[in-house]
Design an enzyme around this catalytic site. Structure first.
Site, PDB file in Angstrom:
ATOM      1  N   GLU A 100     -42.299 -20.533  97.028  1.00  0.00           N
ATOM      2  CA  GLU A 100     -42.792 -19.532  97.960  1.00  0.00           C
ATOM      3  C   GLU A 100     -43.106 -20.114  99.332  1.00  0.00           C
ATOM      4  O   GLU A 100     -42.895 -19.450 100.350  1.00  0.00           O
ATOM      5  CB  GLU A 100     -44.062 -18.907  97.376  1.00  0.00           C
TER       6      GLU A 100
ATOM      7  N   GLU B  51     -45.163 -25.863 102.964  1.00  0.00           N
ATOM      8  CA  GLU B  51     -45.883 -26.846 102.162  1.00  0.00           C
ATOM      9  C   GLU B  51     -44.922 -27.795 101.457  1.00  0.00           C
ATOM     10  O   GLU B  51     -45.305 -28.912 101.082  1.00  0.00           O
ATOM     11  CB  GLU B  51     -46.822 -26.134 101.185  1.00  0.00           C
TER      12      GLU B  51
ATOM     13  N   ASP C 223     -46.484 -26.505  91.316  1.00  0.00           N
ATOM     14  CA  ASP C 223     -46.986 -26.746  92.674  1.00  0.00           C
ATOM     15  C   ASP C 223     -47.560 -28.141  92.929  1.00  0.00           C
ATOM     16  O   ASP C 223     -48.322 -28.328  93.865  1.00  0.00           O
ATOM     17  CB  ASP C 223     -48.075 -25.727  93.039  1.00  0.00           C
TER      18      ASP C 223
END
Length: 911
Positions: free
Chosen positions: A740, A744, A660
């Site tokens: 996911e 973002e 991430d």
């Protein structure tokens, strides 16, 4: 172990006790394959869990309250079976009994005569017998948009050449006109005043003539300095495996071949349309290959909407092997030339005897180059027919039909060799060969012959921009020779609809299913050339693509006054403590929230006193991170080459394992960009120069564009072939990489553009624009589904969003809960000016009507504010009415969302 992010808690909580890491596992298990398809059979051994080596056992927090439970399996999958998502995906075995009598496919007739007497009793392969016929004719191809010729755009009709919302000449591509919204949001204020609007001006003015035309030179976009001394230099607990030689260059952590670098190294990698893996199962020793068709996918559960879709794993259609591999100990795996779109794999007996596999995303052939070894091909699916159909002095062609009815083409280039079918599972060569090229393709069409003998070994990316049009190309370095001089490559649907006209002459009739992204189309070519729309006018200020909306932000005096009232309250916030968290993700969200408030104070309501109050607090909070004195300081990892958290693998969503990073660091970069432009006009104009190196170190970690950078890999997160990023880092996974939060992902590319604008770095602006243009195309096919989406299965389209997208499956859920608002809105946060470029008014309207409207009255926390700010992307009036209502409650704001911005964004486009 790719942990994901729920929204932040609302302000006012205990900042010294940050929210816990969300649980790794889901509430329960998905139904096993047998239950889904109504068959019986055992469950094979599980995929290994994702704690490897000395990785600590993860602390799994308690299940969040109030989450709906999923139907549990009636027969109960074994608890040891483990997948990337924490869910149980069975490997496949055939049920007992003879295989079904499938009709023979079209193509060359079989020429193999079975031996006299009963056949040998070979063990059945893993996986259920596929029940399908290959469809006739090409699949539907999405309509190709018409783009104007690339040209320099006219200067913005505003003081802001980079921050306006003026539509480009291709604005009609963005969304369709929609009927007025009728949102039921409770008591709302009346329509705002219709007094003459006030246009936004300010910090963007000086960039109105920033040149965004030209070819991207990836080597000059960012300085390649060593990471600053504030970052401690560490060795990663996950070592680079033996046999990896990348000539001292940093090694990619989030790319398609990642499974071959971690854990057992046995899980599959997906080049699309194929998957490959190192098989250590006797007798199938070698590199296994699989291609799954749409008919083999499993959608479930049986009752109600389909939540998940996955492809079988572990089906060994072919295994490239050799008689010299008699045991697992005879094989070692070597990897070299690890780049962002390709890798070289060696399966070695020793330094002189090995099989080489060039892995390139989209490769049409699975190519194996034998060196001083006897070729051996195995199949756990069973060979039904094997026939040589053509031969010459240099190339031999074979038709191989498997027991599932699929006919593959095998091309052998080099000195002539005799291949013999010795049993139902084995084809073996007659002699040792050197530099003999074996190529398999899961299709049997004569036109593919023109590409045989040629294969890609590398891919070079090139990009250029012209106004609101960007062009990018994949230029494949090839080896070998073919009659056409080109190789066979397969394109995903988002490539197809972006191809330039020159690509049409290279198109074939070959179509192969991808795992989760529709049907791929074969091209005989050494180059992919694509064109996309760029968000040329997107910058800091509110931006919209709603048809008929004002071309730029316009605020009535009443709206400005309402925004100022909110800003006057929120500038009193405790920025320093709200961002003092043991999470780069949550702290970044807090910082970005206040940065957007600062932007509103400076550029929209133009209140110097509020700017003077907030900017010093935001600078002080950012200084903690620049000085690396936060709760979990960042380190520079000498092993893989990157900036990682000093926390454990179970902290901060696995940041220390490269999970991430594009999500986490982009919030800090956007904060820095806003601080830089406001400080230039309202401060001492020193902040950018003093902090530029730190900001660009973060950018290089997740988006370094240059192969010459010796400290960071190239494009760690963004996958140029798949058209979006992957969030998973150094964790083994049965279903490959995943992501996911598509929104973002957008925020990460948007951060590149904003920092480029703040620093007047044209190359970085163009890079951000290009990635945003590609994201708009890919996300609206694979992650965000309008009702007319013909790429994904209709059962999945009804979900409106993918949920978690893996390389091999889709699961309409999240890592932190199953509530519908979680699943839908993790693809919306944060709502920024970039949101409207990707999330069209049409999509947002459909998602509201089909998914969100019905649950709004039951949502009473920060998700409510996210949903209603998302509504501004299709109906700014209704969104503004919600946030300006006298009944509005701060509890409806996510901790990363401000009331000020929630008024300023929709208030810019009121009718």
């Amino acid at each position: 172990m790719a942990y994901k992010r729920p929204p932040m808690p609302i302000p006012g909580g205990d900042s010294s006790n940050p929210p816990p890491i969300p649980p790794r596992d889901f509430e329960d298990n998905p139904p096993p394959y047998e239950e889904v398809v109504g068959k019986e059979g055992g469950i094979p051994p599980p995929i290994p869990a994702r704690n490897f080596g000395n990785s600590p056992t993860l602390h799994v927090p308690p299940r969040p309250p109030g989450l709906p439970t999923r139907p549990s399996s009636s027969n109960g999958a074994p608890s040891s079976s483990f997948s990337r998502s924490g869910r149980f995906l069975p490997l496949f075995k055939r049920p007992p009994g003879p295989p079904p009598q499938l009709s023979r496919p079209q193509g060359p007739p079989p020429q193999f005569s079975r031996p006299q007497g009963p056949p040998p009793q070979f063990s059945r392969p893993q996986g259920p017998p596929p029940q399908f016929n290959r469809p006739h004719g090409p699949p539907p191809i999405p309509t190709r948009p018409e783009f104007p010729s690339p040209s320099a755009s006219e200067p913005a009709n505003s003081p802001s050449g980079y921050g306006g919302s003026k539509k480009s000449s291709s604005a009609s591509l963005r969304s369709e006109a929609l009927p007025p919204a009728t949102l039921d949001t409770g008591s709302m204020s009346s329509r705002p005043s219709t007094k003459p609007p006030i246009a936004v001006e300010g910090v963007e003015k000086q960039f109105s003539k920033l040149d965004v035309i030209g070819t991207l030179d990836f080597d000059t976009i960012l300085r390649m300095e060593p990471p600053g001394e504030t970052f401690a230099k560490v060795t990663h607990e996950v070592p680079i495996p033996l046999g990896v030689d990348n000539k001292g260059r940093p090694i990619e952590t989030n790319k398609f071949y990642g499974n071959m670098l971690v854990g057992s190294q046995k899980n599959a990698v997906w080049t699309h349309p194929y998957s490959l893996w190192w098989s250590k199962d006797i007798p199938f020793l070698g590199v296994a290959i699989s291609h799954c068709t749409a008919d083999q996918r499993v959608l479930g559960p049986d009752d109600g909407p389909k939540q998940f879709m996955f492809n079988p794993i572990g089906i060994k259609s072919f295994v490239f092997s050799s008689p010299q591999f008699s045991s697992e100990d005879d094989m070692t795996l070597g990897l070299s030339e690890l780049k962002h779109m390709s890798a070289q794999i060696l399966l070695k007996k020793n330094e002189e005897q090995f099989i080489q596999f060039p892995l390139v995303q989209g490769m049409g052939f699975v190519t194996a180059i034998y060196n001083n070894m006897v070729p051996k091909l195995l199949s756990a699916v069973v060979f039904r027919d094997f026939k040589q159909v053509r031969g010459s002095s240099n190339i031999q062609k074979y038709a191989i039909t498997l027991e599932n009815g699929i006919t593959w083409s095998l091309y052998v280039t080099g000195p002539p060799i005799q291949l013999n079918l010795v049993d139902l599972n084995t084809i073996i060569g007659s002699q040792i060969v050197s530099k003999s090229v074996f190529q398999l393709v899961a299709d049997f069409k004569e036109e593919i012959d023109y590409a045989a003998g040629c294969y890609p070994v590398d891919c070079q990316l090139a990009c250029s921009t012209g106004g609101n049009i960007g062009q990018y190309s994949f230029n494949y370095k090839v080896a070998g020779n073919s009659s056409s001089g080109s190789t066979l490559m397969y394109a995903l649907p988002h490539h197809d609809i972006s191809f330039t006209e020159s690509m049409m002459t290279r198109k074939t009739t070959s179509r192969l299913d991808s795992t989760v992204c529709g049907v791929m189309t074969g091209y005989i070519t050494n180059t992919f050339e694509m064109r996309v729309e760029l968000p040329e006018q997107l910058g800091f200020e509110p931006f919209t693509t709603i048809p008929g909306a004002p071309p730029r932000p316009n605020y009535s005096p009443q709206v400005l006054d309402t925004i100022k009232q909110a800003a006057s309250k929120e500038t009193n916030g405790d920025v320093l403590n709200e961002s003092n968290l043991d999470s780069m993700y949550f702290s970044g969200k807090a910082l970005a929230k206040y940065a957007w408030i600062l932007y509103c104070c400076h550029s929209i309501i133009k209140d110097r006193a509020l700017v003077a109050k907030l900017m010093p607090k935001l600078k002080e909070a950012m200084a903690r991170f620049v000085n690396n004195s936060q709760i979990l300081p960042l380190n520079y990892d000498n092993t893989w080459g990157g900036i990682i958290s000093s926390g454990t693998s179970s902290q901060d969503f696995g940041n220390s394992y490269y999970n991430d990073h594009h999500f986490h660091y982009s919030y800090h970069v956007i904060t820095a960009a806003i601080l830089a432009i406001v400080d230039r006009e309202a401060g001492d104009n020193k902040w950018m120069s003093e902090n530029k190196q730190w900001v660009e170190t973060l950018i290089r970690d997740y988006a370094n564009p240059s192969e010459k950078d010796q400290y960071f890999p190239v494009f760690r997160s963004f996958d140029w072939f798949n058209g979006h990023s992957w969030a998973k880092g150094l964790f083994e996974s049965g279903d490959g990489k995943d992501q996911e939060s598509s929104s973002e992902d957008v925020n990460a590319s948007y951060s590149l553009k904003l920092w480029g604008l703040a620093t007047e770095n044209t190359g970085l602006v163009n890079l951000g624009n290009m990635q945003l243009g590609i994201l708009k195309t890919s996300l609206n096919l694979y992650f965000l589904y309008t009702d007319d989406n013909n790429i994904m299965p209709p059962e999945i389209v009804t979900n409106k969003v993918s949920g978690i997208m893996f390389e091999n499956k889709i699961d309409h859920t999240t890592y932190f809960g199953n509530k519908l608002q979680y699943i839908q809105m993790i693809h919306a946060i944060p709502i920024t000016p970039a949101s409207s470029f990707v999330r069209s008014a049409r999509f947002v309207r459909e998602e509201w009507d089909e998914k969100l409207r019905a649950i709004m009255n039951d949502v009473d926390d920060g998700w409510k504010g996210i949903i209603m700010l998302n509504v501004a992307l299709c109906d700014p009036n209704m969104s503004y009415a919600f946030f300006s209502s006298s009944t509005f409650s701060p509890k409806w704001l996510d901790g990363g969302q401000s009331w000020t911005w929630s008024l300023a964004y929709p208030g810019a486009f009121l009718k």
